[in-house]
Design a protein around this motif. Structure first.
Motif, PDB file in Angstrom:
ATOM      1  N   VAL A   1       0.805  -1.035   0.121  1.00 20.06           N
ATOM      2  CA  VAL A   1      -0.056  -0.085   0.163  1.00 20.06           C
ATOM      3  C   VAL A   1       0.827   1.369  -0.011  1.00 20.06           C
ATOM      4  O   VAL A   1       0.492   2.149  -0.861  1.00 20.06           O
ATOM      5  CB  VAL A   1      -1.098   0.098   1.144  1.00 20.06           C
ATOM      6  N   THR A   2       1.894   1.213   0.847  1.00 22.40           N
ATOM      7  CA  THR A   2       2.732   2.496   0.952  1.00 22.40           C
ATOM      8  C   THR A   2       3.385   2.691  -0.553  1.00 22.40           C
ATOM      9  O   THR A   2       3.642   3.755  -0.952  1.00 22.40           O
ATOM     10  CB  THR A   2       4.069   2.181   1.848  1.00 22.40           C
ATOM     11  N   ASP A   3       3.850   1.409  -1.129  1.00 23.25           N
ATOM     12  CA  ASP A   3       4.638   1.773  -2.363  1.00 23.25           C
ATOM     13  C   ASP A   3       3.479   2.385  -3.419  1.00 23.25           C
ATOM     14  O   ASP A   3       3.739   2.980  -4.391  1.00 23.25           O
ATOM     15  CB  ASP A   3       5.205   0.525  -2.952  1.00 23.25           C
ATOM     16  N   ALA A   4       2.250   1.714  -3.329  1.00 23.46           N
ATOM     17  CA  ALA A   4       1.386   2.404  -4.242  1.00 23.46           C
ATOM     18  C   ALA A   4       0.980   3.674  -4.339  1.00 23.46           C
ATOM     19  O   ALA A   4       0.794   4.440  -5.113  1.00 23.46           O
ATOM     20  CB  ALA A   4      -0.026   1.326  -4.232  1.00 23.46           C
ATOM     21  N   VAL A   5       1.206   4.110  -2.907  1.00 23.19           N
ATOM     22  CA  VAL A   5       0.703   5.653  -2.639  1.00 23.19           C
ATOM     23  C   VAL A   5       1.897   6.396  -2.952  1.00 23.19           C
ATOM     24  O   VAL A   5       1.694   7.336  -3.753  1.00 23.19           O
ATOM     25  CB  VAL A   5       0.611   5.826  -0.959  1.00 23.19           C
ATOM     26  N   HIS A   6       3.119   5.829  -2.699  1.00 23.16           N
ATOM     27  CA  HIS A   6       4.369   6.575  -3.164  1.00 23.16           C
ATOM     28  C   HIS A   6       4.613   6.507  -4.727  1.00 23.16           C
ATOM     29  O   HIS A   6       5.411   7.206  -5.330  1.00 23.16           O
ATOM     30  CB  HIS A   6       5.501   6.418  -2.467  1.00 23.16           C
ATOM     31  N   GLY A   7       3.749   5.818  -5.259  1.00 27.06           N
ATOM     32  CA  GLY A   7       4.071   5.393  -6.883  1.00 27.06           C
ATOM     33  C   GLY A   7       5.274   4.748  -7.247  1.00 27.06           C
ATOM     34  O   GLY A   7       5.630   4.788  -8.300  1.00 27.06           O
ATOM     35  N   ARG A   8       5.652   3.938  -6.270  1.00 31.13           N
ATOM     36  CA  ARG A   8       6.793   2.883  -6.447  1.00 31.13           C
ATOM     37  C   ARG A   8       6.314   1.658  -6.970  1.00 31.13           C
ATOM     38  O   ARG A   8       5.110   1.342  -6.752  1.00 31.13           O
ATOM     39  CB  ARG A   8       7.489   2.773  -5.230  1.00 31.13           C
TER      40      ARG A   8
ATOM     41  N   ASP B   1       8.121  -4.020  -6.301  1.00 30.30           N
ATOM     42  CA  ASP B   1       9.161  -4.898  -6.011  1.00 30.30           C
ATOM     43  C   ASP B   1      10.652  -4.239  -5.728  1.00 30.30           C
ATOM     44  O   ASP B   1      11.303  -4.847  -5.053  1.00 30.30           O
ATOM     45  CB  ASP B   1       9.578  -5.608  -7.517  1.00 30.30           C
ATOM     46  N   SER B   2      10.430  -2.927  -5.943  1.00 31.54           N
ATOM     47  CA  SER B   2      11.578  -1.963  -5.429  1.00 31.54           C
ATOM     48  C   SER B   2      11.312  -1.442  -4.265  1.00 31.54           C
ATOM     49  O   SER B   2      10.371  -0.840  -3.894  1.00 31.54           O
ATOM     50  CB  SER B   2      12.112  -1.100  -6.526  1.00 31.54           C
ATOM     51  N   SER B   3      12.393  -1.261  -3.361  1.00 31.10           N
ATOM     52  CA  SER B   3      12.492  -0.679  -1.948  1.00 31.10           C
ATOM     53  C   SER B   3      12.912   0.498  -2.057  1.00 31.10           C
ATOM     54  O   SER B   3      12.909   1.238  -0.919  1.00 31.10           O
ATOM     55  CB  SER B   3      12.828  -1.734  -0.868  1.00 31.10           C
ATOM     56  N   ALA B   4      13.727   0.869  -3.221  1.00 30.78           N
ATOM     57  CA  ALA B   4      14.351   2.185  -3.219  1.00 30.78           C
ATOM     58  C   ALA B   4      13.202   3.264  -3.237  1.00 30.78           C
ATOM     59  O   ALA B   4      12.419   2.890  -4.113  1.00 30.78           O
ATOM     60  CB  ALA B   4      15.517   2.239  -4.162  1.00 30.78           C
ATOM     61  N   PRO B   5      13.449   4.397  -2.665  1.00 26.75           N
ATOM     62  CA  PRO B   5      12.522   5.546  -2.760  1.00 26.75           C
ATOM     63  C   PRO B   5      12.752   5.986  -4.242  1.00 26.75           C
ATOM     64  O   PRO B   5      13.689   6.007  -4.941  1.00 26.75           O
ATOM     65  CB  PRO B   5      12.929   6.561  -1.983  1.00 26.75           C
ATOM     66  N   SER B   6      11.518   6.596  -5.027  1.00 30.13           N
ATOM     67  CA  SER B   6      11.461   7.099  -6.293  1.00 30.13           C
ATOM     68  C   SER B   6      12.175   8.540  -6.324  1.00 30.13           C
ATOM     69  O   SER B   6      12.499   9.135  -5.356  1.00 30.13           O
ATOM     70  CB  SER B   6      10.079   7.418  -7.066  1.00 30.13           C
ATOM     71  N   SER B   7      12.827   8.675  -7.675  1.00 34.30           N
ATOM     72  CA  SER B   7      13.766   9.886  -7.805  1.00 34.30           C
ATOM     73  C   SER B   7      12.765  11.025  -7.766  1.00 34.30           C
ATOM     74  O   SER B   7      11.366  11.109  -7.815  1.00 34.30           O
ATOM     75  CB  SER B   7      14.408   9.853  -9.256  1.00 34.30           C
TER      76      SER B   7
ATOM     77  N   SER C   1       7.479  15.011 -12.802  1.00 34.60           N
ATOM     78  CA  SER C   1       6.621  14.380 -13.701  1.00 34.60           C
ATOM     79  C   SER C   1       5.501  13.698 -13.132  1.00 34.60           C
ATOM     80  O   SER C   1       5.745  13.159 -12.100  1.00 34.60           O
ATOM     81  CB  SER C   1       7.256  13.651 -14.749  1.00 34.60           C
ATOM     82  N   SER C   2       4.425  13.832 -13.662  1.00 32.98           N
ATOM     83  CA  SER C   2       3.034  13.694 -12.835  1.00 32.98           C
ATOM     84  C   SER C   2       3.055  12.134 -13.169  1.00 32.98           C
ATOM     85  O   SER C   2       2.514  11.413 -12.470  1.00 32.98           O
ATOM     86  CB  SER C   2       1.909  14.276 -13.379  1.00 32.98           C
ATOM     87  N   GLY C   3       3.669  11.310 -14.182  1.00 31.42           N
ATOM     88  CA  GLY C   3       3.539   9.870 -14.388  1.00 31.42           C
ATOM     89  C   GLY C   3       4.197   9.240 -13.309  1.00 31.42           C
ATOM     90  O   GLY C   3       3.816   8.000 -12.877  1.00 31.42           O
ATOM     91  N   ASP C   4       5.277   9.695 -12.709  1.00 32.75           N
ATOM     92  CA  ASP C   4       6.037   8.791 -11.681  1.00 32.75           C
ATOM     93  C   ASP C   4       5.117   8.840 -10.346  1.00 32.75           C
ATOM     94  O   ASP C   4       5.387   8.017  -9.566  1.00 32.75           O
ATOM     95  CB  ASP C   4       7.460   9.317 -11.545  1.00 32.75           C
ATOM     96  N   ARG C   5       4.425  10.011  -9.884  1.00 34.86           N
ATOM     97  CA  ARG C   5       3.806   9.965  -8.821  1.00 34.86           C
ATOM     98  C   ARG C   5       2.257   9.890  -8.627  1.00 34.86           C
ATOM     99  O   ARG C   5       1.786  10.430  -9.959  1.00 34.86           O
ATOM    100  CB  ARG C   5       4.366  11.355  -7.913  1.00 34.86           C
TER     101      ARG C   5
END
Length: 145
Positions: free
Chosen positions: A100-107, A110-116, A120-124
């Motif tokens: 759920v946390t990954d979905a909210v943050h747009g990650r 599978d990856s545990s690293a935070p997104s850059s 751009s609105s497509g990443d988040r």
């Protein structure tokens, strides 16, 4: 019965009892109180016995503590017929919360690293409730004030 009374409260009650009743009448008052408590317990036990007797043999394992909602729910959840333990053991709360946390943050999950930090609105995913521009003011009603 007196699990939540501390030593200071107990000493205060004893001092007040001595002051109110006096040291000569205090033993008689204590005996009267104990006799009353004993009668209330006997009355309660006889009422429980009468209720169990009236319910019949099909309620032989009935306990009055089961009438407490917390105890009833705990007993029902521990029941093996419902399969609650298998559901509880098969549910991994940490994994679900991470997804759920990954979905909210747009990650990706599978990856545990935070997104850059790109803008751009497509990443988040924008979860803000703002739909109006920041400088927009609500309408003013002079009659309402």
């Amino acid at each position: 019965m007196f699990n939540d009374i501390g030593a200071l409260e107990l000493v205060t009650i004893i001092v007040l009892a001595v002051l109110v009743f006096g040291p000569d009448k205090l033993p008689k008052v204590i005996q009267d109180v104990m006799r009353t408590v004993r009668k209330i317990r006997e009355f309660s036990e006889s009422a429980k016995h009468d209720i169990r007797q009236e319910l019949g043999p099909e309620f032989k394992d009935f306990e009055f503590e089961d009438l407490n909602p917390k105890t009833f729910i705990r007993k029902q959840l521990d029941n093996e017929d419902l399969g609650i333990k298998e559901i509880r053991n098969g549910f991994d709360l940490k994994k679900e919360m991470a997804e759920v946390t990954d979905a909210v943050h747009g990650r990706d999950s599978d990856s545990s690293a935070p997104s850059s930090g790109s803008s751009s609105s497509g990443d988040r995913v924008d979860m803000s409730k703002r739909t109006e521009p920041a400088d927009h003011r609500p309408p003013f009603d002079a009659d309402a004030t």
